[in-house]
Design a protein around this motif. Structure first.
Motif, PDB file in Angstrom:
ATOM      1  N   TRP A  30       0.946  -9.268   3.329  1.00 40.03           N
ATOM      2  CA  TRP A  30       1.823  -8.869   5.093  1.00 40.03           C
ATOM      3  C   TRP A  30       1.098  -9.159   6.047  1.00 40.03           C
ATOM      4  N   SER A  31       0.062  -8.415   5.932  1.00 40.89           N
ATOM      5  CA  SER A  31      -1.109  -8.321   7.751  1.00 40.89           C
ATOM      6  C   SER A  31      -1.790  -9.669   7.876  1.00 40.89           C
ATOM      7  N   ARG A  84       2.748  17.092   1.142  1.00 42.19           N
ATOM      8  CA  ARG A  84       3.771  16.777   2.097  1.00 42.19           C
ATOM      9  C   ARG A  84       3.060  17.157   3.212  1.00 42.19           C
ATOM     10  N   ILE A  89      -2.835  14.566   1.272  1.00 41.96           N
ATOM     11  CA  ILE A  89      -2.283  12.822   1.635  1.00 41.96           C
ATOM     12  C   ILE A  89      -1.663  13.091   3.204  1.00 41.96           C
ATOM     13  N   VAL A  90      -2.353  11.724   3.299  1.00 38.42           N
ATOM     14  CA  VAL A  90      -1.727  11.460   5.038  1.00 38.42           C
ATOM     15  C   VAL A  90      -1.395   9.814   5.040  1.00 38.42           C
ATOM     16  N   GLY A  91       0.128   9.637   5.338  1.00 39.10           N
ATOM     17  CA  GLY A  91       0.662   8.884   5.634  1.00 39.10           C
ATOM     18  C   GLY A  91       1.213   8.165   3.587  1.00 39.10           C
ATOM     19  N   PRO A  92       2.064   7.440   4.148  1.00 46.60           N
ATOM     20  CA  PRO A  92       3.082   7.492   2.980  1.00 46.60           C
ATOM     21  C   PRO A  92       2.871   6.393   1.808  1.00 46.60           C
ATOM     22  N   LEU A 128       0.777   8.482  -0.362  1.00 46.19           N
ATOM     23  CA  LEU A 128       1.648   9.378  -0.947  1.00 46.19           C
ATOM     24  C   LEU A 128       2.463   8.328  -2.101  1.00 46.19           C
ATOM     25  N   SER A 161      13.449   5.076  -5.308  1.00 43.47           N
ATOM     26  CA  SER A 161      13.220   5.490  -4.410  1.00 43.47           C
ATOM     27  C   SER A 161      14.780   6.037  -3.610  1.00 43.47           C
ATOM     28  N   GLY A 214       7.214 -11.651  11.238  1.00 46.24           N
ATOM     29  CA  GLY A 214       6.901 -10.771  11.298  1.00 46.24           C
ATOM     30  C   GLY A 214       6.099  -9.790  10.011  1.00 46.24           C
ATOM     31  N   ILE A 215       6.141  -9.259  10.189  1.00 41.33           N
ATOM     32  CA  ILE A 215       5.758  -8.116   9.052  1.00 41.33           C
ATOM     33  C   ILE A 215       6.659  -6.571   9.109  1.00 41.33           C
ATOM     34  N   LEU A 216       7.518  -6.808   7.847  1.00 38.02           N
ATOM     35  CA  LEU A 216       9.072  -6.100   7.998  1.00 38.02           C
ATOM     36  C   LEU A 216       8.849  -4.703   7.569  1.00 38.02           C
ATOM     37  N   THR A 222       0.200  -7.614  13.842  1.00 34.85           N
ATOM     38  CA  THR A 222      -0.091  -7.677  12.767  1.00 34.85           C
ATOM     39  C   THR A 222      -0.882  -6.066  11.834  1.00 34.85           C
ATOM     40  N   ASP A 267      -1.745  -2.012  10.712  1.00 37.24           N
ATOM     41  CA  ASP A 267      -0.926  -1.410   9.530  1.00 37.24           C
ATOM     42  C   ASP A 267       0.178  -0.945   9.602  1.00 37.24           C
ATOM     43  N   PHE A 322       2.234   1.614   8.837  1.00 43.40           N
ATOM     44  CA  PHE A 322       1.639   3.338   9.231  1.00 43.40           C
ATOM     45  C   PHE A 322       0.737   3.552   9.671  1.00 43.40           C
ATOM     46  N   GLU A 344      11.711   6.437   3.746  1.00 46.35           N
ATOM     47  CA  GLU A 344      10.434   6.038   3.818  1.00 46.35           C
ATOM     48  C   GLU A 344       9.126   7.100   4.099  1.00 46.35           C
ATOM     49  N   SER A 345       9.082   7.250   4.708  1.00 51.00           N
ATOM     50  CA  SER A 345       7.524   7.669   5.394  1.00 51.00           C
ATOM     51  C   SER A 345       7.892   9.477   4.998  1.00 51.00           C
ATOM     52  N   VAL A 390       5.573  11.982   4.630  1.00 50.27           N
ATOM     53  CA  VAL A 390       4.636  12.176   5.434  1.00 50.27           C
ATOM     54  C   VAL A 390       4.091  10.768   5.834  1.00 50.27           C
ATOM     55  N   GLU A 391       4.520  11.752   7.553  1.00 49.32           N
ATOM     56  CA  GLU A 391       3.896  11.092   8.423  1.00 49.32           C
ATOM     57  C   GLU A 391       2.205  11.352   9.047  1.00 49.32           C
ATOM     58  N   MET A 392       2.288  10.461   9.387  1.00 52.34           N
ATOM     59  CA  MET A 392       0.286   9.825  10.319  1.00 52.34           C
ATOM     60  C   MET A 392       0.620  10.966  11.250  1.00 52.34           C
ATOM     61  N   HIS A 418      13.443  -3.403   2.357  1.00 51.84           N
ATOM     62  CA  HIS A 418      12.807  -4.627   3.693  1.00 51.84           C
ATOM     63  C   HIS A 418      11.314  -5.128   3.299  1.00 51.84           C
ATOM     64  N   ARG A 419      11.226  -5.606   2.213  1.00 48.51           N
ATOM     65  CA  ARG A 419      10.198  -5.814   1.224  1.00 48.51           C
ATOM     66  C   ARG A 419       9.697  -6.919   0.882  1.00 48.51           C
TER      67      ARG A 419
END
Lengths: 408, 292
Positions: free
Chosen positions: A106-107, A241, A246-249, A252, A287, B4-6, B22, B24, B26, B105-106, B108-110, B234-235
């Protein structure tokens, strides 16, 4: 260079399989080999259909001198790899490698090229699968709308062009007739993991006459019976959580991917390691399966069709819990005796039935497959099968048993 | 078309810079390229309170300003309504949990990072927002996006900024797999867009001299793509997940007209820059002639 030592940490059957096929694996581009090894490392908990397909794939991959092989592999060989990924212990940890790989594509703007390469190999897989015909036409039955007495929703709109819509189905004993069809097929053509019944609530206890002594022919999973496992996974998510471990999805997701039946007491007991892993995977890889029974049924159906490729499958939706704050939904201690949303669940099930038909159509023998969806307890059904005229409406009074007979 | 990145944050950042970012999705990082807000504020020497971003959650707190030195210190004023609510309610936040939920989807947040912590009271003061009124409204709002609409209306009334960017996120419930909740969220977003247009047309500072652009950041996986699970994610990067639409309305824009040629998501910034009379010099997209 890939070496047999790279498989030392694999489960025993996976290790043997990889060692046995070391030579063809060594001839593959790193990206493709990593993807394939991420399947092989799961070999011990795979269904028979998956194992057979892995063998068939290896047969095809042995033709490394052939033109089709070069054409397909060229797409994978051309994909860019970061320095980190090249140095990653990809053969020892293929699942983590694939996760990192996808993020990198992706990146790096290479996801479209990856998609194209995967599609190219998908055509190979399709040809491999087409060589095997199911022993009999597959049968898939989906029951939706349990608990809804009336609805203005126009059901089965996406499915109607492909089959016959029945508006006067007599609901009496419909569930028993659907179950009887599954049990009859299982009795006629018994096969490990060949016949399934998935229930979004409590499973119906009905067994056709004579079936009491022949348990195990129909593999049954229900949201209610799996509640301890589901809540254990939710609890693990909640702990991750809130503890800050854990940091970030992405972390996880990695944590959930690594969950193992041996770590969780709530995984159904027994000697069937394949089923223990499968049950856990429905909650760690799906999910939303942890919080909504409708998602669980749809996802379970998708995974059973994709992985076990059964002869028969009965999916029965039940009302899911009402929508609540996400923080609440994800708490294991707040997932008991919940208010339900039958109308919303009917909408979920209607879409889920369509997706199940799409997934059924991906399997070999799709042209002879039979599909039936019914608004449980009500008068609407859609039947898709070779003998059922497409895009037609029938107002004739009938029941599920008669529709199933016409489909066969 | 979005090439781009979805992922929602990185894609929204790309919408704001006019370049396919581009990083990450998250990661708590700023976009690499200057944002529209920086072009606008720098070129026209506008104050911070003339460009606002109202965004759904922590993941979007860097959307207002890039790491590019071009617009350093000239980003938008960013409001995260959920964070504001959380900061103002403290221990009573449980009364508002339906608004504080994050997307599935997330879960656990940053972390936000120290540089982005701020006192809720300070922001409320800046917004000249009555905490009592805000909490009273929050008590009746049914979703985080409705809270964003309320904040938008307040910002428009108090500051009448020339540039206001709102990101709605209720639709992300799709990741839970419940189609009914997904379609409910779509209907709600549609209504909120209409409410925003009403706010514009009922405010003399905006009426008949404002353009509004509405667009999804990208599409969703196709029903028939074997790599996905339809609407849920959307993967896959398949054509449907990259294809979406953009709607433009307002002063000088033709009504009831459909343009069927392919345009890109990154065309938004050059188009808005043209309308705002600034130069999106590092943006990769092209202005949409049909709305200029």
């Amino acid at each position: 260079m890939l070496r047999a030592n790279d498989f030392a940490g694999y489960p025993p059957k996976a290790k043997s399989f990889a060692e046995e096929h070391l030579a063809p694996l060594q001839a593959l581009p790193q990206v493709f080999a990593g993807l394939l090894l991420s399947q092989i490392i799961q070999y011990d908990w795979q269904f028979p259909a998956e194992r057979a397909e892995l063998e068939a794939q290896m047969d095809w991959l042995r033709q490394s001198g052939s033109e089709p092989f070069h054409q397909v592999m060229a797409g994978f060989a051309a994909l860019p790899l970061s320095k980190e990924l090249k140095q990653f212990p990809w053969a020892k940890q293929p699942a983590q490698f694939v996760q990192e790989l996808t993020a990198w594509f992706w990146s790096a703007g290479a996801i479209d090229a990856f998609h194209a390469a995967a599609m190219s190999y998908g055509n190979v897989l399709e040809a491999i699968r087409a060589k095997e015909s199911p022993v009999a036409p597959r049968l898939c039955i989906v029951l939706i709308g349990q608990g809804v007495s009336s609805s203005q929703l126009r059901l089965f709109e996406q499915l109607k062009p492909h089959g016959s819509y029945f508006s006067q189905v007599q609901p009496k004993d419909g569930l028993k007739q659907a179950l009887s069809a599954i049990y009859a097929a299982a009795a006629a053509r018994p096969a490990p993991y060949g016949h399934w019944y998935i229930d979004g609530g409590e499973p119906d206890g009905y067994l056709p006459a004579g079936e009491e002594m022949r348990t195990g022919r129909v593999t049954t999973l229900s949201y209610a019976a799996l509640a301890p496992l589901r809540l254990a996974v939710l609890h693990a998510m909640e702990t991750a959580r809130t503890s800050g471990s854990i940091v970030g999805p992405e972390e996880l997701r990695t944590m959930m991917m690594r969950m193992h039946p041996g770590q969780i007491d709530a995984v159904p007991a027994g000697d069937d390691e394949v089923m223990r892993h499968f049950a856990l995977s429905l909650f760690t890889e799906g999910s939303g399966t942890q919080i909504f029974s409708t998602t669980f049924v749809q996802w379970a159906g998708r995974e059973i069709l994709r992985r076990a490729r059964p002869q028969t499958l009965l999916l029965r939706y039940a009302p899911r819990q009402v929508d609540r704050p996400m923080n609440d939904l994800l708490r294991a201690d707040r997932n008991d005796a919940l208010e339900v949303d039958p109308q919303g669940s009917l909408v979920d099930g209607n879409m889920g039935a369509y997706y199940t038909w799409i997934n059924l159509m991906r399997l070999n023998g799709s042209s002879s497959a039979r599909f039936l969806a019914w608004f449980e307890g009500q008068h609407e059904a859609i039947a898709i099968a070779p003998g059922m005229p497409k895009g037609t409406v029938s107002d004739q009074s009938c029941n599920l048993e008669s529709i199933l007979r016409w489909m066969s | 078309m979005n090439r781009g990145i979805l992922g929602h944050y990185v894609a929204t950042a790309s919408l704001a810079t006019g370049c396919y970012e581009t990083f990450d999705n998250f990661a708590p990082v700023k976009p690499r390229n200057p944002t529209l807000f920086e072009y606008y504020r720098r070129d026209l020497a506008r104050p911070a309170l003339d460009a606002w971003v109202i965004a759904p959650n922590n993941g979007f707190n860097h959307i207002g300003e890039s790491s590019n030195p071009y617009g350093e210190g000239r980003g938008a004023t960013v409001v995260l309504p959920k964070q504001l609510l959380s900061g103002l309610t403290g221990k009573t936040a449980s009364d508002y949990e339906r608004l504080l939920r994050d997307n599935y989807e997330s879960p656990v947040e940053m972390p936000l990072g120290d540089s982005h912590k701020f006192a809720a009271e300070e922001l409320a003061s800046l917004l000249q927002l009555s905490v009592t009124d805000f909490l009273a409204h929050a008590a009746t709002a049914t979703s985080p996006d409705e809270l964003s609409l309320y904040i938008a209306g307040h910002v428009m009334k108090q500051f009448a900024p020339s540039l206001l960017w709102i990101t709605l996120h209720d639709i992300d419930i799709a990741h839970s797999g419940a189609f009914s909740l997904y379609t409910e969220a779509i209907v709600r977003s549609d209504r909120i867009c209409a409410e925003l247009w009403k706010l514009i047309q009922n405010n003399p500072e905006y009426k008949d001299k404002t353009s509004m652009f509405i667009l999804p950041d990208f599409g969703r996986d196709g029903d028939t793509d074997a790599g996905g699970n339809g609407f849920q994610h959307h993967r896959t990067g398949d054509p449907l997940s990259r294809t979406t639409w953009i709607m433009a309305l307002g002063s000088g824009i033709r009504e009831n007209t459909t343009v069927n040629r392919m345009v890109e998501s990154i065309d938004l910034v050059p188009t808005l820059a043209s309308l705002l009379k600034c130069d999106a010099r590092y943006a990769a997209g092209r202005p949409l002639a049909e709305v200029l």
